[in-house]
Scaffold this active site. Structure first.
Site, PDB file in Angstrom:
ATOM      1  N   LYS A   2       0.840  -1.211   0.000  1.00 47.30           N
ATOM      2  CA  LYS A   2       0.000   0.000   0.000  1.00 47.30           C
ATOM      3  C   LYS A   2       0.874   1.260   0.000  1.00 47.30           C
ATOM      4  O   LYS A   2       0.659   2.182  -0.788  1.00 47.30           O
ATOM      5  CB  LYS A   2      -0.944   0.011   1.216  1.00 47.30           C
ATOM      6  CG  LYS A   2      -1.841  -1.211   1.326  1.00 47.30           C
ATOM      7  CD  LYS A   2      -2.765  -1.142   2.521  1.00 47.30           C
ATOM      8  CE  LYS A   2      -2.063  -1.198   3.862  1.00 47.30           C
ATOM      9  NZ  LYS A   2      -1.496  -2.531   4.197  1.00 47.30           N
ATOM     10  N   ARG A  37      -9.622   0.453   8.554  1.00 46.08           N
ATOM     11  CA  ARG A  37      -9.218  -0.912   8.924  1.00 46.08           C
ATOM     12  C   ARG A  37     -10.303  -1.646   9.691  1.00 46.08           C
ATOM     13  O   ARG A  37     -10.118  -2.821  10.038  1.00 46.08           O
ATOM     14  CB  ARG A  37      -7.948  -0.856   9.774  1.00 46.08           C
ATOM     15  CG  ARG A  37      -6.635  -1.043   8.994  1.00 46.08           C
ATOM     16  CD  ARG A  37      -5.484  -0.890   9.968  1.00 46.08           C
ATOM     17  NE  ARG A  37      -4.266  -1.561   9.568  1.00 46.08           N
ATOM     18  CZ  ARG A  37      -3.268  -0.972   8.897  1.00 46.08           C
ATOM     19  NH1 ARG A  37      -3.363   0.272   8.511  1.00 46.08           N
ATOM     20  NH2 ARG A  37      -2.173  -1.648   8.631  1.00 46.08           N
ATOM     21  N   ARG A  71      11.978  -5.675   5.154  1.00 43.56           N
ATOM     22  CA  ARG A  71      11.913  -4.247   5.470  1.00 43.56           C
ATOM     23  C   ARG A  71      12.438  -3.979   6.878  1.00 43.56           C
ATOM     24  O   ARG A  71      13.030  -2.943   7.139  1.00 43.56           O
ATOM     25  CB  ARG A  71      10.466  -3.748   5.325  1.00 43.56           C
ATOM     26  CG  ARG A  71      10.346  -2.248   5.515  1.00 43.56           C
ATOM     27  CD  ARG A  71       8.945  -1.736   5.219  1.00 43.56           C
ATOM     28  NE  ARG A  71       7.966  -2.190   6.194  1.00 43.56           N
ATOM     29  CZ  ARG A  71       6.670  -1.909   6.141  1.00 43.56           C
ATOM     30  NH1 ARG A  71       6.188  -1.197   5.137  1.00 43.56           N
ATOM     31  NH2 ARG A  71       5.838  -2.335   7.062  1.00 43.56           N
ATOM     32  N   ARG A 108      11.475  -0.428  12.343  1.00 42.11           N
ATOM     33  CA  ARG A 108      10.136  -0.602  12.927  1.00 42.11           C
ATOM     34  C   ARG A 108      10.083  -1.893  13.731  1.00 42.11           C
ATOM     35  O   ARG A 108      10.264  -2.986  13.181  1.00 42.11           O
ATOM     36  CB  ARG A 108       9.081  -0.637  11.810  1.00 42.11           C
ATOM     37  CG  ARG A 108       8.744   0.733  11.275  1.00 42.11           C
ATOM     38  CD  ARG A 108       7.785   0.679  10.109  1.00 42.11           C
ATOM     39  NE  ARG A 108       6.565  -0.076  10.355  1.00 42.11           N
ATOM     40  CZ  ARG A 108       5.543  -0.114   9.511  1.00 42.11           C
ATOM     41  NH1 ARG A 108       5.605   0.565   8.379  1.00 42.11           N
ATOM     42  NH2 ARG A 108       4.476  -0.820   9.814  1.00 42.11           N
ATOM     43  N   ARG A 142      -0.085  -9.513  13.054  1.00 43.02           N
ATOM     44  CA  ARG A 142      -0.678  -8.437  12.239  1.00 43.02           C
ATOM     45  C   ARG A 142      -1.524  -9.019  11.116  1.00 43.02           C
ATOM     46  O   ARG A 142      -2.588  -8.486  10.793  1.00 43.02           O
ATOM     47  CB  ARG A 142       0.430  -7.551  11.652  1.00 43.02           C
ATOM     48  CG  ARG A 142       1.109  -6.697  12.697  1.00 43.02           C
ATOM     49  CD  ARG A 142       2.443  -6.165  12.225  1.00 43.02           C
ATOM     50  NE  ARG A 142       2.335  -5.237  11.112  1.00 43.02           N
ATOM     51  CZ  ARG A 142       3.378  -4.820  10.397  1.00 43.02           C
ATOM     52  NH1 ARG A 142       4.592  -5.258  10.664  1.00 43.02           N
ATOM     53  NH2 ARG A 142       3.204  -3.964   9.430  1.00 43.02           N
TER      54      ARG A 142
HETATM   55  P1  B4P Z   1       4.605  -1.422   2.127  1.00 42.30           P
HETATM   56  O1  B4P Z   1       4.085  -0.850   0.867  1.00 42.30           O
HETATM   57  O2  B4P Z   1       5.447  -0.526   2.940  1.00 42.30           O
HETATM   58  O3  B4P Z   1       3.497  -2.021   3.091  1.00 42.30           O
HETATM   59  P2  B4P Z   1       2.110  -1.514   3.647  1.00 42.30           P
HETATM   60  O4  B4P Z   1       1.088  -2.343   2.937  1.00 42.30           O
HETATM   61  O5  B4P Z   1       1.978  -0.029   3.502  1.00 42.30           O
HETATM   62  O6  B4P Z   1       2.266  -1.868   5.196  1.00 42.30           O
HETATM   63  P3  B4P Z   1       1.810  -1.738   6.724  1.00 42.30           P
HETATM   64  O7  B4P Z   1       0.499  -2.441   6.904  1.00 42.30           O
HETATM   65  O8  B4P Z   1       2.991  -2.249   7.455  1.00 42.30           O
HETATM   66  O9  B4P Z   1       1.652  -0.314   7.223  1.00 42.30           O
HETATM   67  P4  B4P Z   1       0.832   0.663   8.166  1.00 42.30           P
HETATM   68  O10 B4P Z   1       1.794   1.745   8.375  1.00 42.30           O
HETATM   69  O11 B4P Z   1      -0.475   0.984   7.504  1.00 42.30           O
HETATM   70  O12 B4P Z   1       5.416  -2.708   1.707  1.00 42.30           O
HETATM   71  C1  B4P Z   1       6.045  -3.577   2.623  1.00 42.30           C
HETATM   72  C2  B4P Z   1       7.336  -4.136   2.045  1.00 42.30           C
HETATM   73  O13 B4P Z   1       7.072  -4.865   0.846  1.00 42.30           O
HETATM   74  C3  B4P Z   1       8.355  -3.068   1.671  1.00 42.30           C
HETATM   75  O14 B4P Z   1       9.628  -3.505   2.063  1.00 42.30           O
HETATM   76  C4  B4P Z   1       8.259  -2.989   0.155  1.00 42.30           C
HETATM   77  O15 B4P Z   1       9.475  -2.607  -0.453  1.00 42.30           O
HETATM   78  C5  B4P Z   1       7.892  -4.399  -0.216  1.00 42.30           C
HETATM   79  N1  B4P Z   1       7.092  -4.493  -1.464  1.00 42.30           N
HETATM   80  C6  B4P Z   1       6.053  -3.671  -1.802  1.00 42.30           C
HETATM   81  N2  B4P Z   1       5.552  -4.061  -3.010  1.00 42.30           N
HETATM   82  C7  B4P Z   1       6.284  -5.155  -3.406  1.00 42.30           C
HETATM   83  C8  B4P Z   1       6.262  -6.019  -4.564  1.00 42.30           C
HETATM   84  N3  B4P Z   1       5.379  -5.841  -5.562  1.00 42.30           N
HETATM   85  N4  B4P Z   1       7.153  -7.046  -4.622  1.00 42.30           N
HETATM   86  C9  B4P Z   1       8.048  -7.227  -3.625  1.00 42.30           C
HETATM   87  N5  B4P Z   1       8.155  -6.453  -2.513  1.00 42.30           N
HETATM   88  C10 B4P Z   1       7.268  -5.430  -2.411  1.00 42.30           C
HETATM   89  O16 B4P Z   1       0.437  -0.032   9.575  1.00 42.30           O
HETATM   90  C11 B4P Z   1       1.277  -0.169  10.699  1.00 42.30           C
HETATM   91  C12 B4P Z   1       0.496  -0.304  12.029  1.00 42.30           C
HETATM   92  O17 B4P Z   1      -0.146   0.971  12.356  1.00 42.30           O
HETATM   93  C13 B4P Z   1      -0.654  -1.301  12.100  1.00 42.30           C
HETATM   94  O18 B4P Z   1      -0.227  -2.608  12.378  1.00 42.30           O
HETATM   95  C14 B4P Z   1      -1.531  -0.705  13.254  1.00 42.30           C
HETATM   96  O19 B4P Z   1      -0.988  -1.026  14.529  1.00 42.30           O
HETATM   97  C15 B4P Z   1      -1.404   0.795  13.054  1.00 42.30           C
HETATM   98  N6  B4P Z   1      -2.499   1.371  12.251  1.00 42.30           N
HETATM   99  C16 B4P Z   1      -2.335   1.992  11.040  1.00 42.30           C
HETATM  100  N7  B4P Z   1      -3.532   2.384  10.550  1.00 42.30           N
HETATM  101  C17 B4P Z   1      -4.481   2.003  11.454  1.00 42.30           C
HETATM  102  C18 B4P Z   1      -5.909   2.104  11.488  1.00 42.30           C
HETATM  103  N8  B4P Z   1      -6.603   2.668  10.485  1.00 42.30           N
HETATM  104  N9  B4P Z   1      -6.578   1.600  12.569  1.00 42.30           N
HETATM  105  C19 B4P Z   1      -5.894   1.034  13.591  1.00 42.30           C
HETATM  106  N10 B4P Z   1      -4.538   0.899  13.616  1.00 42.30           N
HETATM  107  C20 B4P Z   1      -3.827   1.369  12.552  1.00 42.30           C
END
Ligand code: B4P
Length: 207
Positions: A14, A89, A128, A134, A146
């Site tokens: 995302k 979420r 990552r 993190r 998670r």
């Molecule tokens: P990202 O792109 O960074 O992952 P994400 O989906 O954004 O992740 P996440 O769920 O951790 O984040 P959030 O901050 O929302 O990609 C991850 C990795 O994959 C990277 O290393 C990237 O390079 C790699 N990658 C990406 N695409 C790829 C591909 N095509 N092929 C190979 N590798 C690839 O959440 C963090 C925490 O915040 C939650 O657990 C929760 O505690 C809290 N939180 C956030 N929003 C909330 C909400 N609305 N309600 C309650 N809690 C919340």
């Protein structure tokens, strides 16, 4: 306004895709994860509470993230639209987002979900974790928690948007640029159709 919800499990890509989408569509990026991590860096009371939950892989309370999104919408009233990344979420958050956007005379155009299996998610997040600093990326047990939280509390949000005919799912495994092209084609169809769902790209969800 054109408002897009980017959806998927932790590590689905995302954040990665959001960076490319804001450059192409000039939308305001609202990541609740980033907003919470900024509070942690600032050491605010909200940040201290959020850190304990995030480090354990648990969700932060709905009222906290809904309040943050409400403020961000208010502060960006001139935006051409938003990319919501990691929000909503829960169904409560989804209902609140509809209400908040309605107060600004707008609505969600579509939800785009990136589908990635658990083993790939674990591999990506552990990768990552070597550089992100993190705590929630550095331990396999917390990463799997998670994913479990996503499956039990978040996946059902897809059904909320499917019921509104706004849900699109695509394969989140593959080249980042190829996935970006797929997402862009869905957004372009929506923009061309003035927010009407392009039927060919839509499918029902099991959740
Ligand atoms: P990202 O792109 O960074 O992952 P994400 O989906 O954004 O992740 P996440 O769920 O951790 O984040 P959030 O901050 O929302 O990609 C991850 C990795 O994959 C990277 O290393 C990237 O390079 C790699 N990658 C990406 N695409 C790829 C591909 N095509 N092929 C190979 N590798 C690839 O959440 C963090 C925490 O915040 C939650 O657990 C929760 O505690 C809290 N939180 C956030 N929003 C909330 C909400 N609305 N309600 C309650 N809690 C919340």
């Amino acid at each position: 306004m054109h408002n897009i919800v980017l959806f998927g499990p932790p590590g689905a890509g995302k954040g990665t895709q959001s960076q490319k989408l804001i450059a192409k569509y000039h939308l305001v990026h609202l990541s609740t994860g980033d907003l919470l991590r900024a509070q942690i860096v600032e050491g605010t009371p909200l940040g201290l509470t959020a850190k304990k939950l995030m480090d354990e892989g648990l969700l932060v309370p709905d009222e906290v993230v809904i309040g943050m999104i409400g403020s961000a919408l208010h502060n960006n009233r001139q935006a051409a639209g938003f990319i919501f990344d990691g929000f909503p979420r829960t169904t409560t958050q989804a209902e609140s987002l509809d209400r908040l956007l309605a107060e600004h005379g707008t609505s969600v155009a579509c939800m785009i979900a990136l589908e990635v299996g658990e083993e790939e998610l674990v591999t990506r997040l552990l990768g990552r974790g070597k550089t992100s600093g993190r705590p929630d990326d550095q331990d396999e047990i917390r990463i799997r928690r998670r994913v479990t939280v996503y499956n039990t509390e978040t996946a059902q949000v897809a059904g909320y948007y499917a019921a509104q005919h706004k849900f699109h799912a695509l394969n989140g495994i593959g080249e980042v640029d190829a996935i970006f092209q797929h997402i862009s084609s869905i957004i372009d169809q929506h923009q061309a159709a003035g927010s009407e769902a392009p039927a060919a790209a839509t499918r029902e969800v099991k959740a």
